[in-house]
Design a protein around this motif. Structure first.
Motif, PDB file in Angstrom:
ATOM      1  N   ASP A   1       9.266  15.071   0.397  1.00  8.89           N
ATOM      2  CA  ASP A   1      10.262  15.489  -0.584  1.00  8.89           C
ATOM      3  C   ASP A   1       9.644  15.605  -1.976  1.00  8.89           C
ATOM      4  O   ASP A   1       9.828  16.613  -2.659  1.00  8.89           O
ATOM      5  CB  ASP A   1      11.432  14.496  -0.594  1.00  8.89           C
ATOM      6  N   GLY A   2       8.899  14.596  -2.379  1.00 13.22           N
ATOM      7  CA  GLY A   2       8.289  14.605  -3.705  1.00 13.22           C
ATOM      8  C   GLY A   2       7.279  15.718  -3.872  1.00 13.22           C
ATOM      9  O   GLY A   2       7.249  16.397  -4.899  1.00 13.22           O
ATOM     10  N   THR A   3       6.458  15.921  -2.867  1.00 11.47           N
ATOM     11  CA  THR A   3       5.438  16.969  -2.953  1.00 11.47           C
ATOM     12  C   THR A   3       6.088  18.349  -3.045  1.00 11.47           C
ATOM     13  O   THR A   3       5.682  19.183  -3.854  1.00 11.47           O
ATOM     14  CB  THR A   3       4.490  16.903  -1.739  1.00 11.47           C
TER      15      THR A   3
ATOM     16  N   ALA B   1       0.831  -1.205   0.000  1.00 11.96           N
ATOM     17  CA  ALA B   1       0.000   0.000   0.000  1.00 11.96           C
ATOM     18  C   ALA B   1       0.869   1.261   0.000  1.00 11.96           C
ATOM     19  O   ALA B   1       0.595   2.206  -0.744  1.00 11.96           O
ATOM     20  CB  ALA B   1      -0.936  -0.009   1.204  1.00 11.96           C
ATOM     21  N   LEU B   2       1.917   1.254   0.817  1.00 11.18           N
ATOM     22  CA  LEU B   2       2.813   2.414   0.846  1.00 11.18           C
ATOM     23  C   LEU B   2       3.499   2.606  -0.501  1.00 11.18           C
ATOM     24  O   LEU B   2       3.646   3.741  -0.971  1.00 11.18           O
ATOM     25  CB  LEU B   2       3.854   2.249   1.955  1.00 11.18           C
ATOM     26  N   ALA B   3       3.888   1.514  -1.125  1.00  8.98           N
ATOM     27  CA  ALA B   3       4.538   1.612  -2.440  1.00  8.98           C
ATOM     28  C   ALA B   3       3.578   2.179  -3.482  1.00  8.98           C
ATOM     29  O   ALA B   3       3.953   3.054  -4.274  1.00  8.98           O
ATOM     30  CB  ALA B   3       5.054   0.243  -2.869  1.00  8.98           C
ATOM     31  N   LEU B   4       2.341   1.700  -3.485  1.00  8.63           N
ATOM     32  CA  LEU B   4       1.369   2.193  -4.465  1.00  8.63           C
ATOM     33  C   LEU B   4       1.014   3.657  -4.213  1.00  8.63           C
ATOM     34  O   LEU B   4       0.919   4.449  -5.150  1.00  8.63           O
ATOM     35  CB  LEU B   4       0.115   1.316  -4.459  1.00  8.63           C
ATOM     36  N   LEU B   5       0.841   4.033  -2.956  1.00  9.02           N
ATOM     37  CA  LEU B   5       0.598   5.448  -2.660  1.00  9.02           C
ATOM     38  C   LEU B   5       1.775   6.300  -3.103  1.00  9.02           C
ATOM     39  O   LEU B   5       1.592   7.392  -3.649  1.00  9.02           O
ATOM     40  CB  LEU B   5       0.335   5.648  -1.165  1.00  9.02           C
ATOM     41  N   GLY B   6       2.986   5.820  -2.892  1.00  6.59           N
ATOM     42  CA  GLY B   6       4.174   6.554  -3.327  1.00  6.59           C
ATOM     43  C   GLY B   6       4.230   6.729  -4.831  1.00  6.59           C
ATOM     44  O   GLY B   6       4.542   7.815  -5.333  1.00  6.59           O
TER      45      GLY B   6
ATOM     46  N   ALA C   1      -3.227   5.882   7.184  1.00 11.21           N
ATOM     47  CA  ALA C   1      -2.577   4.579   7.358  1.00 11.21           C
ATOM     48  C   ALA C   1      -1.632   4.597   8.548  1.00 11.21           C
ATOM     49  O   ALA C   1      -1.569   3.639   9.321  1.00 11.21           O
ATOM     50  CB  ALA C   1      -1.830   4.187   6.086  1.00 11.21           C
ATOM     51  N   ILE C   2      -0.930   5.699   8.719  1.00 12.45           N
ATOM     52  CA  ILE C   2       0.032   5.805   9.826  1.00 12.45           C
ATOM     53  C   ILE C   2      -0.687   5.950  11.173  1.00 12.45           C
ATOM     54  O   ILE C   2      -0.376   5.248  12.129  1.00 12.45           O
ATOM     55  CB  ILE C   2       0.983   6.995   9.594  1.00 12.45           C
TER      56      ILE C   2
ATOM     57  N   LEU D   1       7.315   3.301   7.347  1.00 16.34           N
ATOM     58  CA  LEU D   1       6.507   4.505   7.476  1.00 16.34           C
ATOM     59  C   LEU D   1       7.355   5.773   7.386  1.00 16.34           C
ATOM     60  O   LEU D   1       6.966   6.745   6.737  1.00 16.34           O
ATOM     61  CB  LEU D   1       5.736   4.469   8.796  1.00 16.34           C
ATOM     62  N   ALA D   2       8.519   5.756   8.010  1.00 16.50           N
ATOM     63  CA  ALA D   2       9.405   6.921   7.944  1.00 16.50           C
ATOM     64  C   ALA D   2       9.840   7.199   6.507  1.00 16.50           C
ATOM     65  O   ALA D   2       9.853   8.356   6.065  1.00 16.50           O
ATOM     66  CB  ALA D   2      10.627   6.701   8.839  1.00 16.50           C
ATOM     67  N   GLU D   3      10.184   6.150   5.790  1.00 15.91           N
ATOM     68  CA  GLU D   3      10.590   6.308   4.386  1.00 15.91           C
ATOM     69  C   GLU D   3       9.434   6.850   3.545  1.00 15.91           C
ATOM     70  O   GLU D   3       9.622   7.707   2.684  1.00 15.91           O
ATOM     71  CB  GLU D   3      11.090   4.981   3.819  1.00 15.91           C
ATOM     72  N   ALA D   4       8.228   6.361   3.798  1.00 18.79           N
ATOM     73  CA  ALA D   4       7.061   6.824   3.048  1.00 18.79           C
ATOM     74  C   ALA D   4       6.795   8.305   3.307  1.00 18.79           C
ATOM     75  O   ALA D   4       6.511   9.067   2.379  1.00 18.79           O
ATOM     76  CB  ALA D   4       5.838   5.990   3.417  1.00 18.79           C
ATOM     77  N   VAL D   5       6.910   8.729   4.556  1.00 16.92           N
ATOM     78  CA  VAL D   5       6.695  10.142   4.892  1.00 16.92           C
ATOM     79  C   VAL D   5       7.778  11.014   4.252  1.00 16.92           C
ATOM     80  O   VAL D   5       7.487  12.063   3.675  1.00 16.92           O
ATOM     81  CB  VAL D   5       6.648  10.348   6.418  1.00 16.92           C
ATOM     82  N   LEU D   6       9.013  10.567   4.340  1.00 18.93           N
ATOM     83  CA  LEU D   6      10.119  11.324   3.748  1.00 18.93           C
ATOM     84  C   LEU D   6       9.933  11.480   2.243  1.00 18.93           C
ATOM     85  O   LEU D   6      10.064  12.582   1.699  1.00 18.93           O
ATOM     86  CB  LEU D   6      11.450  10.638   4.053  1.00 18.93           C
TER      87      LEU D   6
END
Length: 126
Positions: free
Chosen positions: A100-102, A49-54, A73-74, A91-96
């Motif tokens: 960063d991307g946004t 899910a985190l990968a797809l959201l990313g 999710a978090i 979760l930390a990687e997903a937030v980072l």
């Protein structure tokens, strides 16, 4: 879990390929919300899910729905059964990556999107 995985192609299509309504952001918003809820309720789906959201965030300049789904999710992930020590790096990687991307994709236009800014700051605030 099998039900979610069976419907995964539709989530991918809504988040990555199908056009979204400029008025309601559907079907992307519904898919992002469903994915965020599924990730929180079914820890086995969390990495996917985190990968797809990313991926979806990377494909959109103003990923409001995806940021909200990641936050849900978090905040809603139950520990246990989710192993906090194992989930924390994911979760930390997903937030980072989301922040960063946004910030990179939004550039100067990000200031013109109060909803995206609000979703980003809500994610960072936790």
């Amino acid at each position: 879990i099998a039900l979610w995985r069976g419907q995964w192609p539709f989530l991918e299509a809504a988040l990555l390929r199908w056009p979204s309504s400029p008025i309601s952001d559907q079907p992307l918003a519904a898919a992002a919300e469903a994915l965020g809820t599924a990730a929180a309720r079914a820890p086995a789906l969390l990495p996917e899910a985190l990968a797809l959201l990313g991926q979806s965030m990377a494909a959109r300049p103003m990923p409001d729905a995806q940021l909200k789904a990641l936050r849900a999710a978090i905040l809603e992930a139950p520990c246990p059964p989710l192993d906090a020590a194992a989930a924390a790096p994911l979760l930390a990687e997903a937030v980072l990556r989301a922040a960063d991307g946004t910030l990179r994709r939004g550039g100067p236009d990000l200031g013109q999107s109060p909803t995206t800014l609000a979703a980003l700051f809500a994610l960072l605030e936790g």
